[in-house]
Scaffold this active site. Structure first.
Site, PDB file in Angstrom:
ATOM      1  N   TRP A 130     -21.136 -83.123  58.743  1.00  0.00           N
ATOM      2  CA  TRP A 130     -22.267 -82.345  59.281  1.00  0.00           C
ATOM      3  C   TRP A 130     -23.393 -82.419  58.252  1.00  0.00           C
ATOM      4  CZ3 TRP A 130     -23.168 -76.629  58.291  1.00  0.00           C
ATOM      5  CH2 TRP A 130     -24.122 -76.104  59.169  1.00  0.00           C
ATOM      6  N   ASP A 211     -14.065 -75.815  55.780  1.00  0.00           N
ATOM      7  CA  ASP A 211     -15.114 -75.277  56.663  1.00  0.00           C
ATOM      8  C   ASP A 211     -14.597 -75.319  58.100  1.00  0.00           C
ATOM      9  OD1 ASP A 211     -17.536 -74.313  57.579  1.00  0.00           O
ATOM     10  OD2 ASP A 211     -18.434 -76.307  57.737  1.00  0.00           O
ATOM     11  N   LYS A 246     -19.364 -70.277  67.645  1.00  0.00           N
ATOM     12  CA  LYS A 246     -18.874 -70.995  68.836  1.00  0.00           C
ATOM     13  C   LYS A 246     -17.751 -70.221  69.510  1.00  0.00           C
ATOM     14  CE  LYS A 246     -20.770 -74.118  66.062  1.00  0.00           C
ATOM     15  NZ  LYS A 246     -21.972 -74.865  66.117  1.00  0.00           N
TER      16      LYS A 246
HETATM   17  C1  LMR Z   1     -23.970 -78.469  65.188  1.00  0.00           C
HETATM   18  O1  LMR Z   1     -23.342 -79.161  64.378  1.00  0.00           O
HETATM   19  O2  LMR Z   1     -24.607 -78.942  66.136  1.00  0.00           O
HETATM   20  C2  LMR Z   1     -23.951 -76.975  65.049  1.00  0.00           C
HETATM   21  O3  LMR Z   1     -23.108 -76.601  64.013  1.00  0.00           O
HETATM   22  C3  LMR Z   1     -25.290 -76.381  64.973  1.00  0.00           C
HETATM   23  C4  LMR Z   1     -25.992 -76.666  63.685  1.00  0.00           C
HETATM   24  O4  LMR Z   1     -26.385 -75.704  63.025  1.00  0.00           O
HETATM   25  O5  LMR Z   1     -26.182 -77.828  63.323  1.00  0.00           O
END
Ligand code: LMR
Length: 398
Positions: A130, A211, A246
């Protein structure tokens, strides 16, 4: 005076939302951001949350500052969910937990703590991860590196490479892991692989930073927490950032938690104090509304059971959409293998589409996915899945 200030290029995930809103295509579908929409493309308010909201609203109550660590019931909810209701580590008071502003807030406070108390530690994130993981740790002046994780060509985890890499890290380096529903790939380690990885981390005295933002969306609440509980059982130092965005559909309330598992209760008390101090320096204390909803839903047995059922309902709908998307794609593009779609867990599918194909999806079909090729399965429903599958099939012919 501010001409030296750099322009912000925008966030790769949040920026897509603005683009999507501005798009006039009547067939547009937002599969960018990780948000669960229901069968009617609506953001659900869970039934258990509606009940909690009614209890909060009646009677209308005063709003004092919360403690720096948030509501005790919110903190307890995080602990029970992550470590298990009767976990020995909780009875031994070895976990320091604070309520945080979503998962991002937990990561930020955790990163500040690492910077302050483990200044020589580097943080290693999966390749890919992420995007905000990197931004948050670098923003706290923690050096970030990547470990091998996903092979797009074979749609599988590079497990041996990952292990070999992790075995070379320095004592007290931080390894950021996704216990379930890996973001962005959707590909998770098996329990046997977790055992092997965590053993190596223990041997090399590494810090596990877990996480978990999608607990309940993989297999079930306990299965999804396996890596956390195993790391605790092995005696690893463990940080856990968790999010209720979520699984309680409380995105805008910014509710999450940070837990640090320590060797002794005395150390946990010290760590808890420093987490409080970090919060005080950043935002003093969390807002109260979302924390109260978490407290009510998670600590009331009947509401908790209802909640678990509602999360599994969301999980099952996403799984059904995976099957449907895969079958339409297989029919339309028989030369390609789409098995990856149903092997991946949680909200995301890593499609491996090229930048040109992603661009075509957006401009020709109004189908928005993230530029790294991540598609949010939770935005699909019976009304749009054929449209999306056909659009994907069209761009894949390139
Ligand atoms: C995502 O990965 O789309 C979500 O966790 C929202 C974000 O804050 O990026």
């Amino acid at each position: 005076m501010f001409e030296r200030v750099d322009y912000y290029a925008g966030d790769p995930i949040l920026g897509l939302v603005d683009k999507f809103v501005a798009d006039s295509n009547p067939n547009k579908v937002n599969l960018g951001i990780g948000i669960y929409y229901d069968e009617d493309s609506k953001l659900p308010v869970l039934e258990c949350v509606k009940t909690a909201e009614q209890r909060i609203a009646d009677p209308i109550s005063p709003r004092p500052y919360l403690p720096m660590a948030g509501l005790p019931g919110h903190r307890l909810a995080c602990q029970n969910l992550l470590f298990g209701q009767d976990a020995a580590v909780l009875q031994e008071k070895r976990v320091a937990t604070i309520a945080t502003l979503g998962g991002s807030g937990a990561l930020k406070v955790g990163a500040e703590f690492i910077h302050e108390w483990f200044p020589a530690s580097k943080c290693y994130v999966s390749d890919p991860t992420w995007s905000n993981h990197i931004a948050i740790f670098e923003g706290s002046d923690v050096e970030v590196g990547t470990y091998p994780y996903y092979d797009t060509a074979t749609s599988s985890i590079k497990f041996d490479e990952m292990l070999a890499f992790i075995a070379k890290l320095n004592k007290h380096d931080v390894v950021l892991l996704h216990p379930c529903c890996h973001n962005p790939t959707g590909m998770d380690l098996t329990h046997a692989q977790w055992d092997e990885l965590l053993d190596i981390m223990k041997q090399h005295e590494l810090i596990a930073f877990m996480d978990i933002a999608y607990q309940g969306f993989g297999q079930d609440m306990d299965h999804d927490a396996y890596a956390i509980r195993k790391a605790v059982a092995l005696g690893l130092p463990v940080f856990v950032s968790n999010s209720f965005s979520k699984n309680l559909s409380l995105y805008g309330e910014r509710v999450g938690g940070l837990s640090v598992v320590c060797p002794t209760a005395e150390e946990a008390e010290r760590v808890f104090g420093q987490l409080n101090y970090a919060v005080r320096r950043i935002y003093t204390s969390p807002p109260s509304h979302g924390g109260r909803v978490v407290d009510i839903v998670m600590n009331d047995e009947a509401l908790h059971q209802q909640w678990v059922g509602e999360v599994y309902g969301m999980r099952d709908r996403i799984k059904a959409m995976r099957l449907k998307l895969k079958s339409v794609l297989e029919a339309n593009v028989p030369v390609r293998n789409f098995d990856y779609i149903t092997k991946q867990n949680g909200m995301f599918s890593f499609t491996g589409l090229t930048p040109k194909q992603i661009e075509r999806l957006q401009t020709e079909f109004g189908v928005y996915i993230v530029s790294n090729s991540r598609m949010c399965m939770a935005g699909l429903n019976v009304n749009n899945v054929d449209y999306v599958a056909n659009a994907m099939a069209e761009v894949l012919k390139d």
